[in-house]
Design an enzyme around this catalytic site. Structure first.
Site, PDB file in Angstrom:
ATOM      1  N   ASP A  22      -2.370  14.796   5.013  1.00 22.03           N
ATOM      2  CA  ASP A  22      -0.947  14.740   4.669  1.00 22.03           C
ATOM      3  C   ASP A  22      -0.369  13.364   4.963  1.00 22.03           C
ATOM      4  O   ASP A  22       0.469  13.234   5.848  1.00 22.03           O
ATOM      5  CB  ASP A  22      -0.211  15.829   5.480  1.00 22.03           C
ATOM      6  CG  ASP A  22       1.202  16.069   4.975  1.00 22.03           C
ATOM      7  OD1 ASP A  22       1.525  15.580   3.891  1.00 22.03           O
ATOM      8  OD2 ASP A  22       1.968  16.739   5.679  1.00 22.03           O
ATOM      9  N   GLU A  78       7.358   9.132   5.804  1.00 21.27           N
ATOM     10  CA  GLU A  78       7.391  10.243   6.760  1.00 21.27           C
ATOM     11  C   GLU A  78       6.550   9.967   8.003  1.00 21.27           C
ATOM     12  O   GLU A  78       7.002  10.126   9.132  1.00 21.27           O
ATOM     13  CB  GLU A  78       6.897  11.528   6.077  1.00 21.27           C
ATOM     14  CG  GLU A  78       6.829  12.717   7.017  1.00 21.27           C
ATOM     15  CD  GLU A  78       6.386  14.000   6.327  1.00 21.27           C
ATOM     16  OE1 GLU A  78       6.138  13.978   5.112  1.00 21.27           O
ATOM     17  OE2 GLU A  78       6.287  15.026   7.023  1.00 21.27           O
ATOM     18  N   GLU A 104       2.729  26.201   2.434  1.00 23.07           N
ATOM     19  CA  GLU A 104       3.823  26.118   3.401  1.00 23.07           C
ATOM     20  C   GLU A 104       4.965  27.084   3.059  1.00 23.07           C
ATOM     21  O   GLU A 104       6.133  26.728   3.061  1.00 23.07           O
ATOM     22  CB  GLU A 104       4.327  24.674   3.506  1.00 23.07           C
ATOM     23  CG  GLU A 104       3.227  23.721   3.960  1.00 23.07           C
ATOM     24  CD  GLU A 104       3.668  22.277   4.158  1.00 23.07           C
ATOM     25  OE1 GLU A 104       4.647  21.867   3.528  1.00 23.07           O
ATOM     26  OE2 GLU A 104       3.008  21.571   4.937  1.00 23.07           O
TER      27      GLU A 104
HETATM   28  C1  GCV Z   1       7.968  18.884   0.797  1.00 22.63           C
HETATM   29  C2  GCV Z   1       4.389  17.733   4.464  1.00 22.63           C
HETATM   30  C3  GCV Z   1       5.832  17.441   4.749  1.00 22.63           C
HETATM   31  C4  GCV Z   1       6.733  18.458   4.073  1.00 22.63           C
HETATM   32  C5  GCV Z   1       6.422  18.439   2.566  1.00 22.63           C
HETATM   33  C6  GCV Z   1       4.943  18.753   2.368  1.00 22.63           C
HETATM   34  C7  GCV Z   1       4.524  18.690   0.912  1.00 22.63           C
HETATM   35  O1  GCV Z   1       3.993  18.912   5.087  1.00 22.63           O
HETATM   36  O2  GCV Z   1       6.046  17.418   6.123  1.00 22.63           O
HETATM   37  O3  GCV Z   1       8.064  18.087   4.310  1.00 22.63           O
HETATM   38  O4  GCV Z   1       7.210  19.362   1.877  1.00 22.63           O
HETATM   39  O5  GCV Z   1       4.180  17.810   3.073  1.00 22.63           O
HETATM   40  O6  GCV Z   1       3.953  17.687   0.524  1.00 22.63           O
HETATM   41  O7  GCV Z   1       4.757  19.635   0.185  1.00 22.63           O
END
Ligand code: GCV
Length: 629
Positions: free
Chosen positions: A326, A354, A247
């Site tokens: 995720d 989340e 990411e």
């Molecule tokens: C910290 C998901 C979340 C992101 C997070 C990522 C991760 O994509 O939406 O906010 O980033 O996981 O675990 O690194």
């Protein structure tokens, strides 16, 4: 420890004496226990790490012997959990020791407020406990209270900043190290080590080197020197946590190196001091082409990491999300866990909600984690026996109730308890939490809280994305329904619904081949829609709406029924909670009531959007003629 006991005496009565003379509770590390109080009936070598403790009651004296200071503290909190049972009749020695060597909470806290993600990424409990507006939050008493809270549930490691390391956070490793040392000083008495998320590009962004190539000598030297300074400031520093090539975070791929090369670079710098690197396996392509049905995000962690088994240093721990995607409400267990027997593994769960209601919905996650930890990936050993560590993304913040939703505290509690003993029953953990949280009214609140919380994970699943397909959330903030929100995006998260059917074909025969990443029996079980568990059907298969589930219902009718039922069940929670207006503190009661109203609004929105979407796609009416828009 002394302070802790003194405080208990001040709050509840009793007094302290130093020699154990007339005491009815004796607490001592085992080397300082007088002979006459020695706990019998345990093998001599019961101490391994200092975190264990023995508890026994004989001749009217309850004795807690800690393997070391941390064990003693855990023993004291155990006595608190036992309550009066600790002082009833005599009982023989019980030995307690943690199943997981490291029980770690990762804070996704930013030092500087991020323009999109805010102070805490995916945080739903106010601000950070550690940071505010670009610097330390400055309330070390609150950090101390947090340390105490965590010690009470056996957590022994905390990463104090987000795995997405931005400019201000990167500097915690160098010129802002003092801020980390302050936190470490406060958490140390609670047996908690501090860890730091670092950017793989640190030699470039902080050190001014032209490269962060893990095989470059200057880069190795830079990390060695930086790490030396960290240990000068924090002699018991835990280690680094790294999100690389994920990411947008930098990583070894930029230099044509593997993730084993990357992890070993940091492991090498930490090894002289006994530190560890947690290297995250959350590596996938977030710039996928949705038209290409052969690419499958679920495959990514295994494809990247399984070939590297055996190549990681002794003090490198590969941190694997519990599922391949995720933290969706339902995912299969990650195939990486069974695939890397020569690598130390930590499994990562998301305590912060989340994708499970963002601490606006009640969603008690212990049943999900219990299921993950009890899953046998191969050969009869459960996940809890394969991995050495449990890591959780913290759900705590500077909110007065710690977790935004007061009932989400139970998730923090359950995380620690399951990391200590993965065999614990979620309902039993909830009882412990109820007894400790509502000590004077536990009898009155117990049954209603079980009614609200026991089944809340599956209830949440019922009114959100069905049968393991996941996502269907609003992109970006991830709250509330948006069935096609991710469907044509580069994130690799699809459901492929059309007029005939829904789900992702991940079979070897006709799909992405993901089922082949599992050993037997799972590769076969998941390969066929006949044997695939209903709750994961759409994760593994694309099926027609008329496909009949093991429950006897068609997929489309299951979608309608669960969504009507889930929203209806939420409506039924409100009167249950109303009955607690007397026993529960009014402010807490009002907070939960407001949140339940929001949960109901949101559950109805989910119900109507999901049902309407699938009705319009499939054209199949609800067998019971209920209202679909
Ligand atoms: C910290 C998901 C979340 C992101 C997070 C990522 C991760 O994509 O939406 O906010 O980033 O996981 O675990 O690194």
């Amino acid at each position: 420890m002394r302070d802790e006991v003194a405080r208990a005496c001040a709050d509840y009565g009793g007094s302290m004496c130093e020699d154990g003379g007339q005491a009815d509770l004796v607490l001592a590390t085992s080397d300082r226990l007088p002979d006459r109080l020695r706990v019998r009936g345990v093998p001599e070598d019961w101490q391994e790490t200092g975190e264990e403790f023995l508890v026994a009651r004989r001749d009217g004296v309850t004795v807690v012997a800690g393997g070391g200071p941390a064990g003693l503290l855990y023993g004291l909190f155990h006595v608190v959990r036992m309550g009066e049972r600790a002082f009833g009749g005599d009982f023989p020695a019980q030995r307690h020791r943690p199943a997981m060597r490291r029980r770690m909470l990762d804070h996704w806290d930013n030092v500087a407020v991020h323009p999109v993600m805010g102070q805490v990424e995916r945080g739903y409990a106010g601000g950070s406990l550690f940071w505010a507006d670009g610097g330390p939050r400055g309330d070390l008493d609150r950090v101390r209270a947090y340390g105490r809270l965590l010690a009470a549930v056996g957590v022994n490691a905390v990463a104090v900043n987000n795995v997405n390391v931005h400019a201000a956070e990167a500097r915690l490793l160098t010129d802002r190290l003092g801020d980390v040392a302050d936190i470490a000083d406060v958490l140390r008495p609670y047996g908690i080590k501090v860890h730091l998320s670092v950017t793989f590009a640190a030699p470039v962004v902080l050190g001014g080197l032209p490269t962060a190539d893990p095989l470059d000598e200057d880069v190795r030297g830079w990390w060695a020197r930086a790490t030396e300074r960290v240990y000068e400031a924090i002699p018991d520093f835990g280690g680094y946590l790294v999100k690389a090539d994920s990411e947008g975070q930098p990583g070894p791929f930029a230099y044509g190196r593997s993730h084993a090369d990357g992890a070993d670079l940091l492991a090498g710098a930490l090894a002289p001091y006994g530190g560890v690197v947690h290297w995250r396996a959350f590596v996938y392509d977030h710039r996928q082409d949705w038209r290409d049905r052969s690419t499958d995000r679920a495959r990514a962690a295994f494809d990247h990491f399984a070939p590297l088994d055996g190549r990681f240093a002794e003090n490198a721990i590969l941190q694997v999300k519990h599922g391949p995607m995720d933290f969706q409400v339902r995912e299969p267990v990650s195939p990486v866990i069974a695939a890397m027997p020569r690598t130390r593994l930590a499994v990562e769960v998301q305590v912060t909600q989340e994708y499970t209601g963002q601490q606006r919905h009640v969603c008690y996650l212990a049943p999900m984690w219990r299921e993950v930890l009890g899953f046998e990936p191969s050969g009869g050993r459960p996940v809890s026996g394969v991995v050495a560590e449990l890591a959780g993304v913290s759900n705590a913040g500077d909110d007065p109730y710690w977790t935004g939703h007061p009932l989400a505290q139970a998730n923090l509690y359950a995380f620690g308890r399951l990391a200590w003993d993965p065999g614990l029953d979620p309902a039993g953990i909830l009882d412990e939490w109820i007894d400790l949280t509502f000590p004077d009214v536990a009898g009155e609140v117990r049954a209603p809280l079980h009614a609200i919380m026991d089944d809340s994970w599956e209830r949440y699943e019922r009114y959100t994305a069905p049968l393991g397909v996941g996502w269907m959330v609003r992109p970006g903030h991830h709250y509330g329904p948006d069935v096609d929100g991710y469907e044509y995006t580069p994130w690799g998260t699809y459901h492929f619904a059309d007029r005939d059917g829904v789900g992702v074909d991940r079979t070897r025969a006709t799909g992405t081949g993901y089922t082949g990443q599992y050993p037997e029996p799972w590769s076969e079980t998941y390969e066929s829609p006949e044997t695939c568990p209903d709750e994961l059907l759409l994760f593994f298969h694309h099926v027609p709406y008329g496909h009949v589930l093991k429950s006897g219902k068609t997929v489309i009718q299951h979608i309608y029924d669960t969504h009507f039922a889930g929203a209806e069940e939420v409506a039924e929670l409100l009167p249950v909670w109303e009955k607690l207006a007397g026993p529960v503190d009014p402010a807490l009661h009002a907070r939960v009531r407001d949140l339940l109203h929001e949960q109901l609004r949101s559950a109805r929105e989910w119900r109507d959007q999901i049902n309407t979407y699938f009705f319009r796609k499939s054209g199949v009416p609800d067998a019971h003629g209920r209202r679909i828009y």
